[in-house]
Design a protein around this motif. Structure first.
Motif, PDB file in Angstrom:
ATOM      1  N   LYS A  50      -3.671  -6.270   4.084  1.00  0.00           N
ATOM      2  CA  LYS A  50      -3.502  -5.639   5.348  1.00  0.00           C
ATOM      3  C   LYS A  50      -1.835  -4.879   4.965  1.00  0.00           C
ATOM      4  O   LYS A  50      -1.887  -3.802   5.541  1.00  0.00           O
ATOM      5  N   GLU A  51      -0.888  -5.634   4.362  1.00  0.00           N
ATOM      6  CA  GLU A  51      -0.251  -4.802   4.054  1.00  0.00           C
ATOM      7  C   GLU A  51       0.360  -3.599   3.068  1.00  0.00           C
ATOM      8  O   GLU A  51       0.719  -2.535   3.056  1.00  0.00           O
ATOM      9  N   ALA A  52      -1.271  -3.604   2.011  1.00  0.00           N
ATOM     10  CA  ALA A  52      -1.901  -2.495   1.401  1.00  0.00           C
ATOM     11  C   ALA A  52      -2.150  -1.595   2.143  1.00  0.00           C
ATOM     12  O   ALA A  52      -0.963  -0.479   2.016  1.00  0.00           O
ATOM     13  N   PHE A  53      -3.340  -1.848   2.471  1.00  0.00           N
ATOM     14  CA  PHE A  53      -3.777  -0.847   3.896  1.00  0.00           C
ATOM     15  C   PHE A  53      -2.496  -0.667   4.716  1.00  0.00           C
ATOM     16  O   PHE A  53      -2.410   0.975   4.476  1.00  0.00           O
ATOM     17  N   PHE A  54      -1.592  -1.455   5.561  1.00  0.00           N
ATOM     18  CA  PHE A  54      -0.996  -0.213   6.641  1.00  0.00           C
ATOM     19  C   PHE A  54       0.071   0.333   5.444  1.00  0.00           C
ATOM     20  O   PHE A  54       0.509   1.479   6.498  1.00  0.00           O
ATOM     21  N   ALA A  55       0.508   0.068   4.552  1.00  0.00           N
ATOM     22  CA  ALA A  55       1.323   0.543   3.908  1.00  0.00           C
ATOM     23  C   ALA A  55       0.829   2.160   3.531  1.00  0.00           C
ATOM     24  O   ALA A  55       1.975   3.180   3.621  1.00  0.00           O
ATOM     25  N   ARG A  56      -0.324   2.396   2.774  1.00  0.00           N
ATOM     26  CA  ARG A  56      -0.614   3.777   3.051  1.00  0.00           C
ATOM     27  C   ARG A  56      -1.565   4.539   4.504  1.00  0.00           C
ATOM     28  O   ARG A  56      -2.083   5.149   4.056  1.00  0.00           O
ATOM     29  N   LEU A  57      -1.530   3.820   5.154  1.00  0.00           N
ATOM     30  CA  LEU A  57      -2.219   4.038   6.335  1.00  0.00           C
ATOM     31  C   LEU A  57      -1.719   6.162   6.951  1.00  0.00           C
ATOM     32  O   LEU A  57      -2.112   6.513   7.109  1.00  0.00           O
ATOM     33  N   ALA A  61     -10.757  -3.262   2.032  1.00  0.00           N
ATOM     34  CA  ALA A  61     -10.786  -2.575   0.397  1.00  0.00           C
ATOM     35  C   ALA A  61     -11.921  -1.445   0.525  1.00  0.00           C
ATOM     36  O   ALA A  61     -11.235   0.061   0.531  1.00  0.00           O
ATOM     37  N   LEU A  62     -12.628  -1.720   1.899  1.00  0.00           N
ATOM     38  CA  LEU A  62     -13.795  -0.423   2.436  1.00  0.00           C
ATOM     39  C   LEU A  62     -12.794   0.525   2.692  1.00  0.00           C
ATOM     40  O   LEU A  62     -13.801   1.741   2.709  1.00  0.00           O
ATOM     41  N   ALA A  63     -12.093   0.263   3.671  1.00  0.00           N
ATOM     42  CA  ALA A  63     -11.408   1.279   4.486  1.00  0.00           C
ATOM     43  C   ALA A  63     -10.189   2.223   3.607  1.00  0.00           C
ATOM     44  O   ALA A  63      -9.730   3.251   4.070  1.00  0.00           O
ATOM     45  N   SER A 110      -9.448   6.985  -3.223  1.00  0.00           N
ATOM     46  CA  SER A 110      -8.383   6.897  -4.116  1.00  0.00           C
ATOM     47  C   SER A 110      -8.042   5.378  -3.981  1.00  0.00           C
ATOM     48  O   SER A 110      -6.740   5.662  -5.266  1.00  0.00           O
ATOM     49  N   SER A 111      -8.342   4.472  -3.091  1.00  0.00           N
ATOM     50  CA  SER A 111      -7.761   3.255  -4.007  1.00  0.00           C
ATOM     51  C   SER A 111      -8.407   2.674  -4.860  1.00  0.00           C
ATOM     52  O   SER A 111      -7.858   1.125  -5.584  1.00  0.00           O
ATOM     53  N   ILE A 112      -9.515   3.183  -5.359  1.00  0.00           N
ATOM     54  CA  ILE A 112      -9.812   2.283  -7.093  1.00  0.00           C
ATOM     55  C   ILE A 112      -8.760   2.939  -8.577  1.00  0.00           C
ATOM     56  O   ILE A 112      -9.192   2.479  -9.369  1.00  0.00           O
ATOM     57  N   VAL A 148      -3.089   1.485  -6.954  1.00  0.00           N
ATOM     58  CA  VAL A 148      -2.956   1.398  -5.821  1.00  0.00           C
ATOM     59  C   VAL A 148      -3.422  -0.114  -6.289  1.00  0.00           C
ATOM     60  O   VAL A 148      -4.668  -0.955  -6.222  1.00  0.00           O
ATOM     61  N   PRO A 149      -2.378  -1.333  -5.149  1.00  0.00           N
ATOM     62  CA  PRO A 149      -2.587  -2.604  -5.084  1.00  0.00           C
ATOM     63  C   PRO A 149      -4.278  -3.625  -4.835  1.00  0.00           C
ATOM     64  O   PRO A 149      -4.640  -4.154  -5.558  1.00  0.00           O
ATOM     65  N   ILE A 150      -4.588  -2.629  -4.172  1.00  0.00           N
ATOM     66  CA  ILE A 150      -6.014  -3.069  -3.185  1.00  0.00           C
ATOM     67  C   ILE A 150      -6.754  -3.191  -3.849  1.00  0.00           C
ATOM     68  O   ILE A 150      -7.678  -4.502  -4.201  1.00  0.00           O
TER      69      ILE A 150
END
Length: 394
Positions: free
Chosen positions: A253-260, A341-343, A347-349, A353-355
């Motif tokens: 959750k933190e990793a997602f919102f950091a990039r959002l 992860a899907l969201a 670029s997350s691969i 990128v921590p996710i």
């Protein structure tokens, strides 16, 4: 060796773990690349008291309750899944060591911040000899073996005076051979290698029946009345393990919102991902799953802590539900991570990128034989239907 120590509060231990998050995150990629924790990370965890959390107070330990384990592991898991998993795995054999006779505990806990790895799967044979047994065998998935002082092994005792019997034995790591075969897709940094014993002598005092350990029956008169040591093993192991999954879900959750704020949704009209209704649904769904996972983790810890405190016997349904709660945490935590992860888009691969690492780690946890959500749900349902469990591991 008998020590006294000031036992820190739950809040203090959680705060210590939280303070480690930035440094552990900085080291996470290197931990994964090296396939084990570094000496520096081990020292950092030791300084924070992580390895003392299940050690008896009389040896300088903290005798922490299950809720503290969940909350500390969750903070470590926010930083790095491999670090949290390794710490959690050390807690379980440390607790098991406290069922052994006092003389054995004196020997093991004479090492400050002692680290004990182990397994519950029989992987060898034990042959009776004068004064003990001789063990030969191999055990896989031994997390944290590289930095351990002792290993708890499970072998089948084969002798002339009775049927084959599974036993648990404590063996110094110096007497075992490590096979560095840990090349995996997830939890890469745990160093969960294979260990081998070749005709290793183990004195009788360091051998106990596996059934006694599973039931929490003591060869230790002193620990028998200490609250955290009066429980069956599997609820203890379950509560020790789930915090890592909570931490991984929070990390996602933190990793997602950091990039959002900087992301758009390519090939759509959304120049900002956070403006898309799809994103709103995704983050709400995943966040609620984390809340549900936390409920199951804390319900499990509360059950274990309350029964340890009052010494009441465990019902079969309670023991099965403990494993079901663990399985639910794993399932819901993975589902939450998968949504984030899907969201996170293509670029997350990239490795930086921590996710992507978080997703692989939580997948690995869910594949663990004792933590698998389907296995634990089936066991709970079987008991609810009035059938006997088809396993000793309950």
């Amino acid at each position: 060796m008998v020590l006294t120590t000031d036992v820190p509060t739950r809040e203090a231990l959680v705060r210590r773990a939280s303070e480690l998050v930035p440094a552990l995150r900085e080291n996470a990629a290197g931990t994964e690349e090296n396939r084990r924790l570094s000496d520096e990370v081990i020292e950092t965890l030791a300084d924070a008291g992580v390895f003392r959390m299940r050690v008896p107070v009389r040896y300088g330990g903290y005798e922490c309750d299950a809720r503290t384990l969940v909350d500390v592991a969750a903070e470590l898991g926010r930083a790095d899944g491999s670090t949290a998993w390794t710490a959690s795995v050390y807690w379980i054999p440390t607790w098991m060591t406290c069922l052994f006779p006092e003389a054995v505990q004196d020997e093991v806990f004479s090492t400050p911040d002692v680290r004990i790895c182990g397994t519950l799967s029989p992987g060898g044979t034990a042959t009776p000899v004068d004064g003990g047994v001789v063990v030969s065998g191999r055990w896989g998935f031994i997390s944290g073996a590289h930095h351990s002082h002792w290993q708890e092994i499970v072998a089948v005792l084969v002798g002339p005076d009775g049927p084959p019997t599974p036993v648990m034995a404590l063996v110094p790591m110096a007497e075992l051979r490590i096979i560095d075969d840990w090349h995996t897709s997830g939890l890469k940094g745990t160093g969960s290698v294979t260990t081998v014993a070749q005709e290793v002598f183990v004195p009788y005092e360091r051998v106990v029946p596996l059934a006694d350990v599973l039931e929490g029956r003591h060869a230790s008169a002193v620990n028998a009345d200490r609250p955290i040591y009066r429980a069956p093993l599997l609820p203890v192991a379950s509560a020790s393990s789930v915090g890592s999954v909570i931490g991984l879900a929070r990390a996602a959750k933190e990793a997602f919102f950091a990039r959002l704020p900087e992301r758009k949704i390519t090939y759509t009209g959304y120049e900002s991902q956070r403006e898309a209704p799809l994103t709103h649904l995704q983050v709400a769904e995943a966040s609620m799953k984390i809340d549900e996972a936390e409920f199951h983790a804390h319900r499990l810890a509360a059950l274990l802590d309350s029964k340890c405190a009052d010494g009441s016997p465990w019902t079969l349904e309670e023991r099965a539900r403990a494993r079901a709660d663990m399985g639910a945490v794993c399932r819901l935590g993975k589902e939450a991570v998968d949504v984030f992860a899907l969201a996170s888009g293509g670029s997350s691969i990239y490795n930086d990128v921590p996710i992507q690492r978080i997703a692989r780690d939580v997948q690995a946890v869910n594949l663990h034989a004792l933590m698998h959500p389907n296995t634990n749900a089936e066991l709970y349902g079987r008991v609810l239907c009035g059938l006997e469990p088809d396993t000793l591991y309950i």
